[in-house]
Scaffold this active site. Structure first.
Site, PDB file in Angstrom:
ATOM      1  N   TYR A  60       0.838  -1.209   0.000  1.00 13.75           N
ATOM      2  CA  TYR A  60       0.000   0.000   0.000  1.00 13.75           C
ATOM      3  C   TYR A  60       0.870   1.255   0.000  1.00 13.75           C
ATOM      4  O   TYR A  60       0.625   2.205  -0.756  1.00 13.75           O
ATOM      5  CB  TYR A  60      -0.911  -0.020   1.218  1.00 13.75           C
TER       6      TYR A  60
ATOM      7  N   LYS B  27       1.016   4.157  -2.916  1.00 10.68           N
ATOM      8  CA  LYS B  27       0.680   5.561  -2.670  1.00 10.68           C
ATOM      9  C   LYS B  27       1.878   6.486  -2.899  1.00 10.68           C
ATOM     10  O   LYS B  27       1.704   7.636  -3.318  1.00 10.68           O
ATOM     11  CB  LYS B  27       0.115   5.727  -1.258  1.00 10.68           C
TER      12      LYS B  27
END
Length: 254
Positions: free
Chosen positions: A161, A165
């Site tokens: 993740y 990002k």
């Protein structure tokens, strides 16, 4: 001088990942600010898409709903074209669809990695590309990507993740400098820890760390985040280009 630079009256916005959580809050906030809104999410969330549209309409707004998966890149342009036709334009894309795969980095699989990067980065890029192709020929627009506080200050159990990002923030800047000549402003909003369904599998000890680490001592609500998207979509942010606007309750600052 504009009398209401933060309003979105006469604008048309499409929000991905809008069936729940941050996306739902963004869709409602955009509608409240005057925009016509296309609510999109994966087809399995059709009932939630319908519910968000009904909520917008009950408040006097105009909404359309579409079910599609951002990883199915072959259908993105078709869905966006239909939304533009239904809304009478396409001025704002909120690239919000995202998933997580929490767990120790040493235990994450290729499938975990590919699934997260496929939605959060690959899908986001091709949504931005399809929107930009339309906006380039229709007077410009705004593309707002959902980044994350973890792109600036990493947390444990979030390797894939965090990587996705971090890529979103870098991609936002790259697209911003390339597309600004077409009147397309590209920016990102970086939420801090937010109370959404994505945290349902977070262990209690990690939750305790979040509460202890956050200056405001709690997770943010989706509604705490939505206003930043409205701002970046509005005329008030016409000079903001390639920015990652953190809404993290002071996490990175502390």
């Amino acid at each position: 001088m504009q009398t209401a630079p933060f309003r979105l009256d006469g604008k048309s916005a499409l929000v991905t990942g809008a069936a729940q959580g941050i996306g739902r809050a963004i869709a409602l906030a955009m509608a409240s600010a005057g925009a016509t809104v296309s609510v999109t999410d994966v087809p399995s969330k059709e009932s939630q898409i319908v519910s968000v549209c009904e909520e917008i309409r009950s408040g006097g707004g105009t909404a359309f709903g579409y079910g599609f998966d951002v990883t199915h890149t072959s259908v993105i342009a078709e869905v966006f074209e239909k939304a533009a036709n239904d809304m009478g334009g396409f001025d704002i894309l909120v690239n919000n669809a995202g998933i997580a795969a929490r767990g120790p980095a040493m235990e994450q699989t290729e499938e975990d990695w590919d699934r997260v990067l496929g939605v959060n980065l690959r899908g986001m890029f091709f949504c931005a590309q399809a929107a930009a192709r339309y906006m380039k020929d229709h007077g410009g627009g705004r593309i707002i990507n959902t980044g994350s506080q973890v792109a600036e200050s990493a947390r444990v159990w979030n390797a894939a993740y965090t990587a996705s990002k971090g890529g979103v923030v870098a991609m936002t800047r790259a697209l911003a400098v390339e597309w600004v000549e077409f009147g397309i402003n590209v920016n990102a909003v970086g939420p801090g820890p937010v109370d959404t369904d994505l945290i349902s599998d977070t262990p209690d000890h990690i939750e305790a760390q979040v509460a202890h680490r956050s200056p405001i001592g709690r997770r943010l609500d989706p509604e705490d985040i939505a206003g930043a998207f409205v701002y970046l979509a509005s005329d008030a942010a016409s000079g903001v280009v390639g920015h990652h606007l953190l809404v993290d309750g002071g996490w990175v600052a502390s």
